[in-house]
Design an enzyme around this catalytic site. Structure first.
Site, short mmCIF file in Angstrom:
data_model
loop_
_atom_site.label_atom_id
_atom_site.label_comp_id
_atom_site.label_asym_id
_atom_site.label_seq_id
_atom_site.Cartn_x
_atom_site.Cartn_y
_atom_site.Cartn_z
N ALA A 1 0.84 -1.19 0.00
CA ALA A 1 0.00 0.00 0.00
C ALA A 1 0.87 1.25 0.00
CB ALA A 1 -0.92 -0.01 1.21
N GLY B 1 -0.53 -5.77 0.78
CA GLY B 1 -1.73 -5.90 -0.04
C GLY B 1 -1.49 -6.61 -1.36
N GLU C 1 -1.70 -10.21 -0.63
CA GLU C 1 -3.09 -10.53 -0.33
C GLU C 1 -3.96 -10.58 -1.59
OE1 GLU C 1 -4.26 -8.75 3.82
OE2 GLU C 1 -2.84 -7.40 2.83
#
Length: 236
Positions: free
Chosen positions: A42, A87, A90
Site C-alpha cells: 500500500a 496488499g 493478499e
C-alpha cells in the site's frame, strides 16, 4: 512499484466488477506493470494520514477487490512478476491460481509498521499455506523468495521472468476451453473447503453436480467424449 493508493485500488475494484459481469471474459489474469513488482504494498504515505474511520473504509475498499477476485464466477490467475508485499501478496492470495517469476518476493510485512494485513491476509494465507507458516510470515514480517513460496504452497509454480506471462497465458487459454458454468460451480464448491461444516459442503457439492446435468455444456462435454472430438462449450 504499483503501490496501492486510493485511486489505484478504486480503479482496480471497478475494473474487476466489469470483468466479473462480462460473459465474454472467461479468465482474469492479474499482474503488475513493469518488471519489478506485482504490487509492492500500500501507499504508506496515504495510510499514515488515516484515522480509524478512514482506515476502516480503506480496508473495506481493499476487501472488495480481494472478494471479487475470490468469488467472481470465473478463474482468476495471479502472475507475480516481482515484489508482492502486504496488499500485493493478499491480492495474489485471493486469486484462484498463483504463478511467480523466480525473481518474485512475497510477504506480509505490515507488522513492521505496527499494523496487520488488511485485505484478508490473516485468513487466506492460513488457508493456502497453513496456519503455522501464516503466523510465521505475519508475526515476523519475513519476506520469502519464489522458491520457498512454491515449496510452501503459496504459489503453484515458478518460471523465469521472461517466461512468466506466456506460461500464465497458456494456463489461461487452457481454462478458457473449459465449460464456464462448470468452472463457476467448481470454484464455488472449492471456496467452501475449510469453511463451515464439512458435511454441508459435501451436500452442496452433490447439489452442484446434479444441477450441471441440466446444462447444455454437460451434454456437449459427454457427447464430445463419446464422439472422440473436442467439446464446444457455450456457458449454458
Amino acid at each position: 512499484m504499483n503501490a496501492l493508493d486510493a485511486e489505484t485500488i478504486e480503479a482496480l475494484r471497478d475494473r474487476l466488477r466489469e470483468l466479473a459481469g462480462d460473459a465474454e471474459v472467461r479468465v482474469v489474469v492479474l499482474t503488475g506493470a513493469g518488471d519489478r513488482a506485482f504490487v509492492a504494498g500500500a501507499d504508506i504515505k496515504h495510510m499514515s494520514s488515516l484515522g480509524v474511520l478512514e482506515a476502516r473504509r480503506w480496508g473495506e475498499l481493499g476487501h472488495a477487490c480481494a472478494l471479487l477476485l475470490e468469488t467472481m464466477a470465473k478463474p482468476t490467475v495471479a502472475a507475480i512478476n516481482g515484489f508482492a508485499l502486504g496488499g500485493g501478496c493478499e491480492l495474489a492470495l485471493a486469486c484462484d491460481l498463483r504463478y511467480a517469476a523466480s525473481s518474485a518476493r512475497l510477504g506480509q510485512p505490515e507488522i513492521n509498521l505496527g499494523i496487520i494485513p488488511w485485505l484478508g491476509g490473516t485468513q487466506r494465507l492460513a488457508r493456502v499455506a497453513g496456519r503455522g507458516f501464516a503466523k510465521e510470515l505475519i508475526l515476523t514480517g519475513r519476506i520469502v523468495d519464489a522458491a520457498e513460496a512454491e515449496r510452501r504452497g503459496l504459489v503453484n509454480a515458478v518460471y523465469e521472468p521472461g517466461e512468466l506471462i506466456e506460461r500464465v497465458l497458456e494456463t489461461a487459454r487452457l481454462l478458457a476451453t473449459k465449460s464456464p458454468v462448470a468452472l463457476a460451480y467448481a470454484k464455488e464448491a472449492l471456496n467452501l473447503a475449510l469453511q463451515g461444516s464439512y458435511e454441508a459442503s459435501l451436500v452442496q457439492e452433490a447439489s452442484f453436480f446434479a444441477m450441471l446435468f441440466s446444462t447444455e455444456d454437460a451434454k456437449e462435454g459427454m457427447a464430445a467424449f463419446a464422439e472422440k472430438r473436442e467439446p464446444r462449450f457455450v456457458g449454458r
